[in-house]
Design a protein around this motif. Structure first.
Motif, PDB file in Angstrom:
ATOM      1  N   MET A   1      30.371 -35.884  -2.168  1.00 33.06           N
ATOM      2  CA  MET A   1      30.582 -35.410  -3.743  1.00 33.06           C
ATOM      3  C   MET A   1      31.935 -35.409  -4.184  1.00 33.06           C
ATOM      4  O   MET A   1      32.503 -35.752  -5.073  1.00 33.06           O
ATOM      5  CB  MET A   1      29.744 -34.291  -3.693  1.00 33.06           C
ATOM      6  CG  MET A   1      27.888 -34.410  -3.855  1.00 33.06           C
ATOM      7  SD  MET A   1      27.425 -35.770  -4.824  1.00 33.06           S
ATOM      8  CE  MET A   1      27.971 -35.402  -6.304  1.00 33.06           C
TER       9      MET A   1
ATOM     10  N   VAL B   1      21.609 -36.651  -1.526  1.00 34.13           N
ATOM     11  CA  VAL B   1      22.847 -36.654  -0.831  1.00 34.13           C
ATOM     12  C   VAL B   1      22.836 -35.455   0.431  1.00 34.13           C
ATOM     13  O   VAL B   1      22.236 -34.577   0.262  1.00 34.13           O
ATOM     14  CB  VAL B   1      24.081 -36.257  -1.711  1.00 34.13           C
ATOM     15  CG1 VAL B   1      25.322 -35.906  -0.919  1.00 34.13           C
ATOM     16  CG2 VAL B   1      24.182 -37.247  -2.853  1.00 34.13           C
TER      17      VAL B   1
ATOM     18  N   ILE C   1      21.137 -31.362  -9.211  1.00 34.91           N
ATOM     19  CA  ILE C   1      20.004 -31.466  -8.162  1.00 34.91           C
ATOM     20  C   ILE C   1      18.746 -31.255  -8.880  1.00 34.91           C
ATOM     21  O   ILE C   1      18.527 -30.063  -8.915  1.00 34.91           O
ATOM     22  CB  ILE C   1      20.602 -30.558  -7.090  1.00 34.91           C
ATOM     23  CG1 ILE C   1      21.957 -30.546  -6.475  1.00 34.91           C
ATOM     24  CG2 ILE C   1      19.390 -30.538  -5.606  1.00 34.91           C
ATOM     25  CD1 ILE C   1      22.333 -29.462  -5.525  1.00 34.91           C
TER      26      ILE C   1
ATOM     27  N   HIS D   1      32.072 -26.565 -11.699  1.00 35.63           N
ATOM     28  CA  HIS D   1      30.887 -26.405 -10.845  1.00 35.63           C
ATOM     29  C   HIS D   1      29.927 -24.853 -11.218  1.00 35.63           C
ATOM     30  O   HIS D   1      30.495 -24.047 -11.798  1.00 35.63           O
ATOM     31  CB  HIS D   1      31.457 -25.993  -9.401  1.00 35.63           C
ATOM     32  CG  HIS D   1      30.304 -25.540  -8.580  1.00 35.63           C
ATOM     33  ND1 HIS D   1      30.680 -24.284  -7.883  1.00 35.63           N
ATOM     34  CD2 HIS D   1      29.338 -25.934  -8.096  1.00 35.63           C
ATOM     35  CE1 HIS D   1      29.532 -24.374  -7.128  1.00 35.63           C
ATOM     36  NE2 HIS D   1      28.514 -25.150  -7.139  1.00 35.63           N
TER      37      HIS D   1
ATOM     38  N   ASP E   1      26.015 -29.489 -10.987  1.00 36.69           N
ATOM     39  CA  ASP E   1      24.919 -28.797 -10.782  1.00 36.69           C
ATOM     40  C   ASP E   1      24.972 -27.526 -12.048  1.00 36.69           C
ATOM     41  O   ASP E   1      24.972 -26.358 -11.400  1.00 36.69           O
ATOM     42  CB  ASP E   1      24.752 -28.390  -9.659  1.00 36.69           C
ATOM     43  CG  ASP E   1      23.072 -28.102  -9.283  1.00 36.69           C
ATOM     44  OD1 ASP E   1      22.388 -29.036  -9.729  1.00 36.69           O
ATOM     45  OD2 ASP E   1      22.957 -27.055  -8.468  1.00 36.69           O
TER      46      ASP E   1
ATOM     47  N   VAL F   1      23.687 -31.484   0.441  1.00 34.89           N
ATOM     48  CA  VAL F   1      23.961 -31.060  -0.811  1.00 34.89           C
ATOM     49  C   VAL F   1      22.980 -29.729  -1.277  1.00 34.89           C
ATOM     50  O   VAL F   1      21.778 -29.803  -1.018  1.00 34.89           O
ATOM     51  CB  VAL F   1      23.965 -32.169  -1.787  1.00 34.89           C
ATOM     52  CG1 VAL F   1      22.438 -32.541  -2.323  1.00 34.89           C
ATOM     53  CG2 VAL F   1      24.624 -32.013  -3.272  1.00 34.89           C
TER      54      VAL F   1
ATOM     55  N   ASN G   1      30.829 -30.512  -0.488  1.00 35.70           N
ATOM     56  CA  ASN G   1      30.256 -31.701   0.161  1.00 35.70           C
ATOM     57  C   ASN G   1      31.222 -32.885   0.254  1.00 35.70           C
ATOM     58  O   ASN G   1      31.735 -33.196  -1.040  1.00 35.70           O
ATOM     59  CB  ASN G   1      28.833 -31.828  -0.544  1.00 35.70           C
ATOM     60  CG  ASN G   1      28.100 -33.276   0.237  1.00 35.70           C
ATOM     61  OD1 ASN G   1      28.508 -34.498  -0.002  1.00 35.70           O
ATOM     62  ND2 ASN G   1      26.878 -32.843   0.939  1.00 35.70           N
TER      63      ASN G   1
ATOM     64  N   SER H   1      26.858 -25.756  -2.215  1.00 33.88           N
ATOM     65  CA  SER H   1      27.957 -26.565  -1.505  1.00 33.88           C
ATOM     66  C   SER H   1      28.215 -28.124  -2.057  1.00 33.88           C
ATOM     67  O   SER H   1      28.929 -28.715  -1.513  1.00 33.88           O
ATOM     68  CB  SER H   1      26.903 -26.741  -0.076  1.00 33.88           C
ATOM     69  OG  SER H   1      25.539 -27.837  -0.305  1.00 33.88           O
ATOM     70  N   ILE H   2      27.607 -28.499  -3.128  1.00 32.80           N
ATOM     71  CA  ILE H   2      27.734 -29.629  -3.928  1.00 32.80           C
ATOM     72  C   ILE H   2      29.408 -29.819  -4.123  1.00 32.80           C
ATOM     73  O   ILE H   2      29.598 -30.852  -3.807  1.00 32.80           O
ATOM     74  CB  ILE H   2      27.105 -29.408  -5.301  1.00 32.80           C
ATOM     75  CG1 ILE H   2      27.030 -30.924  -5.840  1.00 32.80           C
ATOM     76  CG2 ILE H   2      27.620 -28.561  -6.227  1.00 32.80           C
ATOM     77  CD1 ILE H   2      26.466 -31.218  -7.150  1.00 32.80           C
TER      78      ILE H   2
END
Length: 222
Positions: free
Chosen positions: A177, A163, A137, A90, A118, A166, A174, A170-171
């Motif tokens: 995800m 999404v 994103i 991440h 991301d 998202v 989520n 926070s991806i």
């Protein structure tokens, strides 16, 4: 003969032919790389807990440890203890994934699956990886991943801007995800199919041919 057949349990053949799920899980290892500050990638801990519940060994660490983790994974692969190497990162952890893929390839331990969440820097892939999925994103700071001539495998850049809920911070938390990441991992470890409804290919004029190994493709997740 008929009496013997009647004594056999129904469905015995499919069970005998099915792969040993416990063995597949125990010989896999998922490395989850957090971003710059560990407090901002805590969703990876949730993913780790769900994977461990399935019997899959997991290591969660800061992205700065990617080199030592690659050495550790390669040693496990060469000893036979690890047969399937999977990487998830991440933010800065996603940015470090191409370096870790290349390092593992140099050490003779190919990555089966890598998932970036991301990455905020443009990165390029080299080395071998069965499948590299980059969730980014597009209307934020996320960047697609490019491939070099030395890359062997399949690369997918998937835009997840639509999404619900998202964002860069926070991806990995989520739930949509998280389910997507876990389903991708389960498909590799257990041979399960990934839900097709989660990915929509961008519309193009004319019929598009299926991507070949070593090519990059783009998609959008809803």
């Amino acid at each position: 003969m008929i009496a013997i057949l009647l004594l056999l349990p129904i469905g015995a053949s499919p069970v005998l032919a099915a792969p040993n799920s416990a063995s597949a899980a125990s010989t896999s290892h998922v490395y989850l790389l957090r971003g710059v500050l560990n407090i901002f990638s805590l969703g990876l801990d949730d993913i780790a807990a769900q994977l461990r519940a399935q019997g899959i060994p997991v290591t969660v660490a800061n992205f700065a440890s990617w080199s030592s983790l690659a050495d550790e994974a390669a040693a496990g692969y060469k000893s036979g203890r690890i047969k399937t190497i999977i990487l998830v990162g991440h933010s800065s952890g996603a940015t470090a994934l191409p370096d870790m893929v290349a390092r593992l390839d140099q050490l003779g331990a190919p990555v089966k699956l890598a998932i970036g969440l991301d990455s905020v820097f443009r990165t390029k892939l080299s080395g071998r990886v069965g499948r590299y999925v980059n969730f980014y994103i597009a209307n934020g700071n996320g960047e697609p991943v490019a491939k070099t001539a030395q890359f062997q495998g399949k690369l997918e850049n998937i835009d997840v801007q639509n999404v619900p809920g998202v964002g860069h911070m926070s991806i990995e938390k989520n739930q949509i995800m998280q389910r997507k990441v876990i389903s991708e991992i389960d498909a590799v470890v257990f041979g399960r199919s990934v839900p097709a409804s989660g990915v929509q290919k961008p519309r193009q004029a004319g019929a598009a041919s299926a991507p070949r190994p070593g090519t990059a493709s783009t998609a959008a997740v809803r």
